[in-house]
Design an enzyme around this catalytic site. Structure first.
Site, mmCIF file in Angstrom:
data_model
loop_
_atom_site.group_PDB
_atom_site.id
_atom_site.type_symbol
_atom_site.label_atom_id
_atom_site.label_comp_id
_atom_site.label_asym_id
_atom_site.label_seq_id
_atom_site.Cartn_x
_atom_site.Cartn_y
_atom_site.Cartn_z
ATOM 1 N N LYS A 1 62.681 102.010 46.648
ATOM 2 C CA LYS A 1 61.280 101.958 46.217
ATOM 3 C C LYS A 1 60.752 100.530 46.258
ATOM 4 C CE LYS A 1 62.256 104.497 42.657
ATOM 5 N NZ LYS A 1 62.240 105.091 41.318
ATOM 6 N N ARG B 1 74.757 108.365 47.673
ATOM 7 C CA ARG B 1 73.329 108.211 48.002
ATOM 8 C C ARG B 1 73.094 108.691 49.409
ATOM 9 N NH1 ARG B 1 70.492 104.529 44.678
ATOM 10 N NH2 ARG B 1 68.652 104.329 45.976
ATOM 11 N N GLU C 1 62.591 106.878 37.867
ATOM 12 C CA GLU C 1 61.826 105.820 37.214
ATOM 13 C C GLU C 1 60.447 105.824 37.871
ATOM 14 O OE1 GLU C 1 63.478 101.853 37.382
ATOM 15 O OE2 GLU C 1 61.759 101.053 36.289
HETATM 16 P P1 ATP Z 1 65.310 103.229 44.479
HETATM 17 O O1 ATP Z 1 66.394 102.234 44.692
HETATM 18 O O2 ATP Z 1 64.759 103.804 45.717
HETATM 19 O O3 ATP Z 1 64.255 102.754 43.528
HETATM 20 P P2 ATP Z 1 66.498 104.512 42.293
HETATM 21 O O4 ATP Z 1 67.891 104.997 42.274
HETATM 22 O O5 ATP Z 1 66.179 103.284 41.523
HETATM 23 O O6 ATP Z 1 66.043 104.432 43.785
HETATM 24 P P3 ATP Z 1 65.381 106.391 40.484
HETATM 25 O O7 ATP Z 1 63.957 106.685 40.277
HETATM 26 O O8 ATP Z 1 66.103 105.675 39.418
HETATM 27 O O9 ATP Z 1 65.496 105.618 41.845
HETATM 28 O O10 ATP Z 1 66.163 107.688 40.921
HETATM 29 C C1 ATP Z 1 66.087 108.961 40.325
HETATM 30 C C2 ATP Z 1 67.309 109.727 40.729
HETATM 31 O O11 ATP Z 1 67.363 109.842 42.152
HETATM 32 C C3 ATP Z 1 68.573 109.028 40.295
HETATM 33 O O12 ATP Z 1 69.453 109.999 39.760
HETATM 34 C C4 ATP Z 1 69.116 108.438 41.563
HETATM 35 O O13 ATP Z 1 70.509 108.362 41.491
HETATM 36 C C5 ATP Z 1 68.620 109.417 42.622
HETATM 37 N N1 ATP Z 1 68.467 108.774 43.932
HETATM 38 C C6 ATP Z 1 67.750 107.680 44.231
HETATM 39 N N2 ATP Z 1 67.905 107.340 45.522
HETATM 40 C C7 ATP Z 1 68.734 108.258 46.065
HETATM 41 C C8 ATP Z 1 69.292 108.449 47.367
HETATM 42 N N3 ATP Z 1 69.019 107.630 48.382
HETATM 43 N N4 ATP Z 1 70.109 109.506 47.562
HETATM 44 C C9 ATP Z 1 70.404 110.346 46.545
HETATM 45 N N5 ATP Z 1 69.913 110.216 45.304
HETATM 46 C C10 ATP Z 1 69.098 109.176 45.051
HETATM 47 MG MG MG Z 2 66.133 102.860 39.533
#
Ligand code: ATP
Ligand code: MG
Length: 568
Positions: free
Chosen positions: A277, A267, A43
């Site tokens: 983020k 994760r 995102e």
């Molecule tokens: P954040 O909570 O940091 O915003 P998010 O999961 O909302 O993380 P996205 O931009 O939606 O962030 O993530 C893109 C991809 O990266 C998704 O498939 C998510 O599952 C993966 N991802 C995000 N954080 C991690 C992590 N700590 N370890 C492994 N994969 C991750």
């Molecule tokens: Mg997200």
């Protein structure tokens, strides 16, 4: 893919259950003759962090292993939080990590198709417009132990739903006044299946579609179908989406579209680090760090600026692997992979962070010479360079003690040590300032010890580094410690926030470090090992007139110790 063979082998080296699933699907031809297709779906609401590196390595690395392709798809269904700056930084970070996508896509590319599919579900009696408020929807949803209740609008006629939904799209209703919901099962044990919201009204400008839309699909209504449109075979995501998987499947089944499969993995969590983020944005916005690329940040742009390498990050992530239970990895393990990589590749240089003047009384005044120094003892092909040497040098304050404590073998009055690659010297006397601090050490050298070699077999117990005073360059050096002082910075006492766990000493600026002159041509991003001190890289703030270095890591590898203790 831009990764070379050796680099993919890094990724291949560790085993994980995702690879086993894909291998089995290839063997059984689960997707017929379709090639393996994955996607990385960030995102664009912030910069990528080291957790995303794990997802990237899995998405791109596994597809590549099976001859497949990976798309980069921005999951841009929340117009209020998303920005073009993030879209650009994310692309730069994925490329920096060493990966190239097949297609660049946005969930917003599919807004038209998703809208058509919403109409199709309404026509099939599978979706309805609900006038309950968000709060009422929450109340009607029930709990884990209690079933939900039907909305009074659940059984609206198909025609009425079509009319209301098209008017929602046409902008006739204010934000929050209505939603489109899927008609599934208000008694489902899975709360995600209790008539989830598909569309909400939001009169907000979108970073790509502008004002074209005032209804936006929810993540769940966009993600699986976007995967399906791209013929994604394996849609890998993190474990918090496991409860959404039945809904992911429901939409695809109802619409009868390409059967992408969602698979969840753990994760990445790191000690002393926050990987969210939202929280990282708060650190930036409130000025606790200098920006998204502050070298203390766990963002890819932050650790890149700090001097970390894509090779080390890929190797680390591959070694961590993927499982089905969330855990936490010691930050020292990441640092270990980084040291290992830099030890092999970083050029050596001499730099004195806290200078103390050393004068060699019996070295002829006005004389100077050069000594040959290996650029990298781990890689002799890197050759040698010539470093100037003269009568007055800078050494580290820590390398001299007027009254040496027990087991201190560096320079002290009467003690002989080796100046690295140069000569043996013996400290003779000191000069003090008015406050009594030692500001200058006088010594004598043995001309027969040139190159740092013992002339007669006599031994010295230590070797110290130095920089010739007349030739030295001054530099600012930024020393970083952990950004948080607690292993789990998200663990906060009542009335406190994660900000209370910030380490107040995470940045120390040394303004007058002394460097050997060869470093004058170092370019931003270049990495070095300052001998005996640590790994450093040139900061983008650096200019030829004012050099600025970041400490990537100190030399000490505490992970190696932890591993040894654990018997690893
Ligand atoms: P954040 O909570 O940091 O915003 P998010 O999961 O909302 O993380 P996205 O931009 O939606 O962030 O993530 C893109 C991809 O990266 C998704 O498939 C998510 O599952 C993966 N991802 C995000 N954080 C991690 C992590 N700590 N370890 C492994 N994969 C991750
Ligand atoms: Mg997200």
């Amino acid at each position: 893919m831009t990764t070379s063979n050796t680099e993919s082998q890094e990724v291949r080296a560790s085993s994980n259950f995702l690879r086993d699933i894909i291998a089995e699907d290839v063997r059984t031809k689960k997707f017929g003759d379709a090639v393996i297709q994955t996607r990385f779906p960030p995102e664009p609401n912030g910069y990528l962090h080291i957790g995303h590196a794990k997802a990237i390595v899995l998405d791109f690395g596994l597809a590549d292993e099976f001859g497949g392709k990976t798309n980069l798809r921005f999951d841009d269904t929340n117009p209020e939080k998303e920005e073009t700056e993030y879209v650009e930084s994310i692309q730069a970070d994925v490329r920096w990590l060493g990966f190239e996508w097949e297609k660049l896509r946005y969930a917003s590319d599919y807004f038209g198709q998703l809208y058509e599919w919403a109409l199709a579900l309404i026509k099939a009696g599978k979706a309805y417009v609900d006038d309950l408020t968000a709060e009422e929807i929450r109340q009607y949803r029930g709990t884990l132990t209690e079933p939900g209740r039907d909305s009074p609008y659940r059984n609206r006629a198909i025609e009425e739903n079509l009319d209301l939904f098209t008017r929602m799209k046409a902008g006739e209703f204010p934000d929050g006044s209505r939603v489109l919901r899927a008609k599934i099962d208000m008694a489902s044990p899975n709360l995600n299946l209790r008539d989830p919201v598909m569309y909400r009204i939001l009169h907000a400008a979108h970073h790509r579609t502008g004002d074209a839309w005032c209804i936006y699909p929810m993540y769940d209504f966009a993600h699986g179908q976007s995967d399906s449109i791209e013929r994604v075979t394996h849609s890998m995501c993190t474990l918090e989406f496991a409860d959404h998987q039945p809904l992911y499947r429901w939409y695809i089944e109802q619409l009868g579209i390409f059967p992408s499969v969602q698979i969840e993995f753990d994760r990445l969590n790191l000690t002393y680090t926050l990987l969210s983020k939202r929280k990282l944005l708060q650190l930036v916005e409130e000025g606790h760090v200098r920006g998204w690329d502050d070298p203390r940040m766990p963002t890819l742009s932050g650790i890149r600026r700090r001097g970390f390498t894509p090779e080390a990050i890929r190797a680390f992530v591959a070694s961590v692997g993927a499982t089905r239970t969330n855990g936490i990895v010691d930050i020292e393990m990441l640092e270990h992979f980084q040291r290992d990589d830099l030890n092999r590749r970083a050029a050596r240089a001499m730099a004195v962070l806290r200078p103390l003047k050393l004068v060699i009384d019996n070295y002829p005044e006005g004389q100077e010479e050069t000594v040959a120094v290996l650029n990298n003892p781990e890689d002799l092909s890197e050759g040698t360079r010539l470093v100037p040497f003269s009568r007055e040098l800078w050494i580290e304050q820590d390398d001299f003690r007027e009254t040496p404590p027990p087991k201190y073998y560096r320079l002290s009055p009467g003690r002989e040590v080796r100046l690295r690659n140069a000569y043996f010297v013996t400290a003779q006397s000191v000069v003090r300032d008015a406050a009594g601090n030692v500001v200058e050490v006088h010594c004598t050298y043995d001309p027969k010890s040139r190159g740092g070699n013992s002339p007669d077999g006599r031994k010295v117990k230590s070797t110290i580094h130095w920089v010739s005073k007349a030739h030295a360059l001054s530099a600012e050096v930024r020393l970083y410690e952990k950004l948080f002082s607690k292993p789990d910075p998200g663990d906060v006492e009542e009335g406190k926030t994660f900000l209370d766990n910030l380490n107040p000493n995470s940045l120390e600026v040394v303004s007058e470090a002394k460097l050997e002159p060869s470093l004058g041509s170092a370019q931003p991003g270049e990495r070095f090992q300052f001998e005996r001190v640590g790994y450093f890289c040139v900061d983008p703030d650096s200019t030829p007139g004012k050099l600025v270095f970041n400490r990537t890591l100190a030399l000490k590898d505490s992970w190696a110790k932890i591993e040894k203790k654990a018997g690893g």
